[in-house]
Design a protein around this motif. Sequence first.
Motif, PDB file in Angstrom:
ATOM      1  N   THR A   8      11.732  11.315  11.199  1.00  0.00           N
ATOM      2  CA  THR A   8      12.116   9.898  11.186  1.00  0.00           C
ATOM      3  C   THR A   8      11.080   8.833  11.837  1.00  0.00           C
ATOM      4  O   THR A   8      10.628   8.001  11.312  1.00  0.00           O
ATOM      5  CB  THR A   8      13.569   9.637  11.465  1.00  0.00           C
ATOM      6  N   LYS A   9      11.081   9.145  12.979  1.00  0.00           N
ATOM      7  CA  LYS A   9      10.041   8.303  13.820  1.00  0.00           C
ATOM      8  C   LYS A   9       8.689   8.388  13.380  1.00  0.00           C
ATOM      9  O   LYS A   9       8.058   7.423  13.227  1.00  0.00           O
ATOM     10  CB  LYS A   9      10.175   8.653  15.362  1.00  0.00           C
ATOM     11  N   ALA A  41       4.193   5.789  10.801  1.00  0.00           N
ATOM     12  CA  ALA A  41       3.161   5.774   9.751  1.00  0.00           C
ATOM     13  C   ALA A  41       3.202   4.720   8.729  1.00  0.00           C
ATOM     14  O   ALA A  41       2.181   3.953   8.253  1.00  0.00           O
ATOM     15  CB  ALA A  41       3.193   7.311   9.168  1.00  0.00           C
ATOM     16  N   THR A  42       4.434   4.444   8.268  1.00  0.00           N
ATOM     17  CA  THR A  42       4.348   3.072   7.286  1.00  0.00           C
ATOM     18  C   THR A  42       4.086   1.864   7.977  1.00  0.00           C
ATOM     19  O   THR A  42       3.167   1.061   7.332  1.00  0.00           O
ATOM     20  CB  THR A  42       6.091   3.034   7.113  1.00  0.00           C
ATOM     21  N   LYS A  43       4.463   1.722   9.278  1.00  0.00           N
ATOM     22  CA  LYS A  43       4.117   0.506   9.960  1.00  0.00           C
ATOM     23  C   LYS A  43       2.563   0.529  10.203  1.00  0.00           C
ATOM     24  O   LYS A  43       1.831  -0.644   9.829  1.00  0.00           O
ATOM     25  CB  LYS A  43       4.641   0.318  11.553  1.00  0.00           C
ATOM     26  N   GLU A  44       1.676   1.601  10.319  1.00  0.00           N
ATOM     27  CA  GLU A  44       0.439   1.536  10.649  1.00  0.00           C
ATOM     28  C   GLU A  44      -0.264   1.310   9.109  1.00  0.00           C
ATOM     29  O   GLU A  44      -1.334   0.603   9.077  1.00  0.00           O
ATOM     30  CB  GLU A  44      -0.162   2.904  10.844  1.00  0.00           C
ATOM     31  N   LEU A  45       0.244   1.899   8.145  1.00  0.00           N
ATOM     32  CA  LEU A  45      -0.268   1.500   6.771  1.00  0.00           C
ATOM     33  C   LEU A  45       0.041  -0.073   6.257  1.00  0.00           C
ATOM     34  O   LEU A  45      -0.642  -0.563   5.497  1.00  0.00           O
ATOM     35  CB  LEU A  45       0.264   2.546   5.595  1.00  0.00           C
ATOM     36  N   ASP A  92       5.535  -5.656   5.932  1.00  0.00           N
ATOM     37  CA  ASP A  92       6.720  -5.030   6.595  1.00  0.00           C
ATOM     38  C   ASP A  92       7.542  -4.122   5.561  1.00  0.00           C
ATOM     39  O   ASP A  92       7.882  -4.758   4.570  1.00  0.00           O
ATOM     40  CB  ASP A  92       7.632  -5.932   7.367  1.00  0.00           C
ATOM     41  N   ALA A  93       7.994  -3.167   5.871  1.00  0.00           N
ATOM     42  CA  ALA A  93       8.759  -2.214   5.110  1.00  0.00           C
ATOM     43  C   ALA A  93      10.130  -2.823   4.728  1.00  0.00           C
ATOM     44  O   ALA A  93      10.619  -2.517   3.515  1.00  0.00           O
ATOM     45  CB  ALA A  93       8.918  -0.718   5.697  1.00  0.00           C
ATOM     46  N   ARG A  94      10.679  -3.440   5.665  1.00  0.00           N
ATOM     47  CA  ARG A  94      11.885  -4.227   5.399  1.00  0.00           C
ATOM     48  C   ARG A  94      12.032  -4.896   4.072  1.00  0.00           C
ATOM     49  O   ARG A  94      12.943  -5.488   3.568  1.00  0.00           O
ATOM     50  CB  ARG A  94      12.468  -4.671   6.568  1.00  0.00           C
ATOM     51  N   VAL A 145       0.812  -1.069   0.142  1.00  0.00           N
ATOM     52  CA  VAL A 145      -0.075   0.044  -0.034  1.00  0.00           C
ATOM     53  C   VAL A 145       0.851   1.456   0.010  1.00  0.00           C
ATOM     54  O   VAL A 145       0.447   2.312  -0.407  1.00  0.00           O
ATOM     55  CB  VAL A 145      -0.954  -0.002   1.239  1.00  0.00           C
ATOM     56  N   THR A 146       2.245   1.213   0.800  1.00  0.00           N
ATOM     57  CA  THR A 146       2.868   2.300   0.508  1.00  0.00           C
ATOM     58  C   THR A 146       3.577   2.831  -0.760  1.00  0.00           C
ATOM     59  O   THR A 146       4.165   3.708  -0.944  1.00  0.00           O
ATOM     60  CB  THR A 146       4.117   2.121   1.566  1.00  0.00           C
ATOM     61  N   ARG A 147       3.569   1.780  -1.526  1.00  0.00           N
ATOM     62  CA  ARG A 147       4.173   2.138  -2.795  1.00  0.00           C
ATOM     63  C   ARG A 147       3.021   1.754  -4.077  1.00  0.00           C
ATOM     64  O   ARG A 147       3.531   1.981  -5.274  1.00  0.00           O
ATOM     65  CB  ARG A 147       5.046   0.901  -3.244  1.00  0.00           C
ATOM     66  N   ARG A 148       1.937   2.207  -3.687  1.00  0.00           N
ATOM     67  CA  ARG A 148       0.862   2.136  -4.772  1.00  0.00           C
ATOM     68  C   ARG A 148       0.590   3.630  -5.218  1.00  0.00           C
ATOM     69  O   ARG A 148       0.676   4.449  -4.420  1.00  0.00           O
ATOM     70  CB  ARG A 148      -0.563   1.512  -4.261  1.00  0.00           C
ATOM     71  N   ALA A 149       0.660   3.883  -6.537  1.00  0.00           N
ATOM     72  CA  ALA A 149       0.427   4.942  -7.181  1.00  0.00           C
ATOM     73  C   ALA A 149      -0.406   4.811  -8.483  1.00  0.00           C
ATOM     74  O   ALA A 149      -0.761   3.720  -8.852  1.00  0.00           O
ATOM     75  CB  ALA A 149       1.701   5.587  -7.525  1.00  0.00           C
ATOM     76  N   PRO A 150      -0.949   5.998  -8.890  1.00  0.00           N
ATOM     77  CA  PRO A 150      -1.981   5.796 -10.243  1.00  0.00           C
ATOM     78  C   PRO A 150      -1.087   5.382 -11.404  1.00  0.00           C
ATOM     79  O   PRO A 150      -1.612   4.829 -12.396  1.00  0.00           O
ATOM     80  CB  PRO A 150      -2.597   7.284 -10.272  1.00  0.00           C
ATOM     81  N   TYR A 151       0.227   5.699 -11.334  1.00  0.00           N
ATOM     82  CA  TYR A 151       0.858   5.592 -12.626  1.00  0.00           C
ATOM     83  C   TYR A 151       2.350   4.892 -12.108  1.00  0.00           C
ATOM     84  O   TYR A 151       2.599   4.804 -10.897  1.00  0.00           O
ATOM     85  CB  TYR A 151       1.355   6.873 -13.125  1.00  0.00           C
ATOM     86  N   VAL A 152       2.862   4.081 -13.026  1.00  0.00           N
ATOM     87  CA  VAL A 152       4.318   3.638 -12.650  1.00  0.00           C
ATOM     88  C   VAL A 152       5.133   4.402 -12.546  1.00  0.00           C
ATOM     89  O   VAL A 152       5.179   5.320 -13.517  1.00  0.00           O
ATOM     90  CB  VAL A 152       4.532   2.483 -13.936  1.00  0.00           C
ATOM     91  N   CYS A 153       6.388   4.386 -11.729  1.00  0.00           N
ATOM     92  CA  CYS A 153       7.061   5.350 -11.360  1.00  0.00           C
ATOM     93  C   CYS A 153       8.436   4.587 -10.912  1.00  0.00           C
ATOM     94  O   CYS A 153       8.341   3.563 -10.255  1.00  0.00           O
ATOM     95  CB  CYS A 153       6.939   6.386 -10.185  1.00  0.00           C
ATOM     96  N   ILE A 154       9.491   5.254 -11.256  1.00  0.00           N
ATOM     97  CA  ILE A 154      10.996   4.551 -10.459  1.00  0.00           C
ATOM     98  C   ILE A 154      11.406   5.944  -9.963  1.00  0.00           C
ATOM     99  O   ILE A 154      11.409   7.092 -10.357  1.00  0.00           O
ATOM    100  CB  ILE A 154      11.825   3.978 -11.574  1.00  0.00           C
ATOM    101  N   ALA A 155      12.069   5.813  -8.655  1.00  0.00           N
ATOM    102  CA  ALA A 155      12.424   6.934  -7.878  1.00  0.00           C
ATOM    103  C   ALA A 155      13.669   6.543  -7.206  1.00  0.00           C
ATOM    104  O   ALA A 155      13.786   5.324  -6.937  1.00  0.00           O
ATOM    105  CB  ALA A 155      11.621   7.648  -7.023  1.00  0.00           C
ATOM    106  N   ALA A 156      14.473   7.267  -7.088  1.00  0.00           N
ATOM    107  CA  ALA A 156      15.880   7.153  -6.581  1.00  0.00           C
ATOM    108  C   ALA A 156      16.613   8.165  -5.976  1.00  0.00           C
ATOM    109  O   ALA A 156      16.429   9.321  -6.579  1.00  0.00           O
ATOM    110  CB  ALA A 156      16.923   6.286  -7.509  1.00  0.00           C
ATOM    111  N   TRP A 157      17.413   8.060  -5.273  1.00  0.00           N
ATOM    112  CA  TRP A 157      18.637   9.123  -4.732  1.00  0.00           C
ATOM    113  C   TRP A 157      19.745   8.629  -5.514  1.00  0.00           C
ATOM    114  O   TRP A 157      20.341   7.652  -5.509  1.00  0.00           O
ATOM    115  CB  TRP A 157      18.921   8.994  -3.292  1.00  0.00           C
ATOM    116  N   PRO A 158      20.436   9.555  -6.617  1.00  0.00           N
ATOM    117  CA  PRO A 158      21.410   9.247  -7.425  1.00  0.00           C
ATOM    118  C   PRO A 158      22.612   9.951  -7.210  1.00  0.00           C
ATOM    119  O   PRO A 158      23.433  10.041  -7.838  1.00  0.00           O
ATOM    120  CB  PRO A 158      20.927   9.705  -8.904  1.00  0.00           C
TER     121      PRO A 158
END
Length: 189
Positions: free
Chosen positions: A147-148, A153-157, A164-166, A97-110
């Motif tokens: 950060t906390k 929020a991620t755990k709740e979602l 699990d986010a891990r 659920v934390t990675r659902r979006a209306p469009y396919v995307c790729i995102a990163a820190w480059p």
Amino acid sequence: MLSGAFPAMADEAEISTIFEAGGEAKLPVIAMFAGIRTESALVEQLARLSAGDRWTVTEVFPDGVESDDVFVGVEWKIREGLVSSVMGLAPFPSMPVTRRAPYVCIAAWPGEHDNPRWTKFEKGIVHFLDTDLTNLKLPEKKYRALTKASIDATKELLKEPPDDARFYRKAAFRLSPASRKTLRPVFDR
């Protein structure tokens, strides 16, 4: 954030250009694919990326997951000895659920390991946690509180169904088992 929007498929060089620009500007990047509406179309886009020297697409096996779903890792080579772990977003039911979006995307820190507060980084790989946040001028207490709040929020979602986010630290996409056969040639490159 530096972004690029594509109405359909894109060549890996076009995506790499956006990632390179983000690295030079010290900004996170996101590429949105408005025309990719199915897992099979995403697999085709991943095949295009993996055809380039800077992209690696693999099947990853997160510890603790009992599922037939396919976890797909995507990495972009920043320089020799350093890759960026790409985050995927998509409108598919198999995605967390934390990675659902209306469009396919790729995102990163480059960029590099540029967050002085993130000291648990992995040598040879960067994630969003490595993003340079110095321009935000956050006091340590505020940084820790944000950060906390994000972790909570991620755990709740992700609590229903239990997730699990891990599981997604190295997985950009979680796809249905039906996509495994079409992904095999991409993984074997």
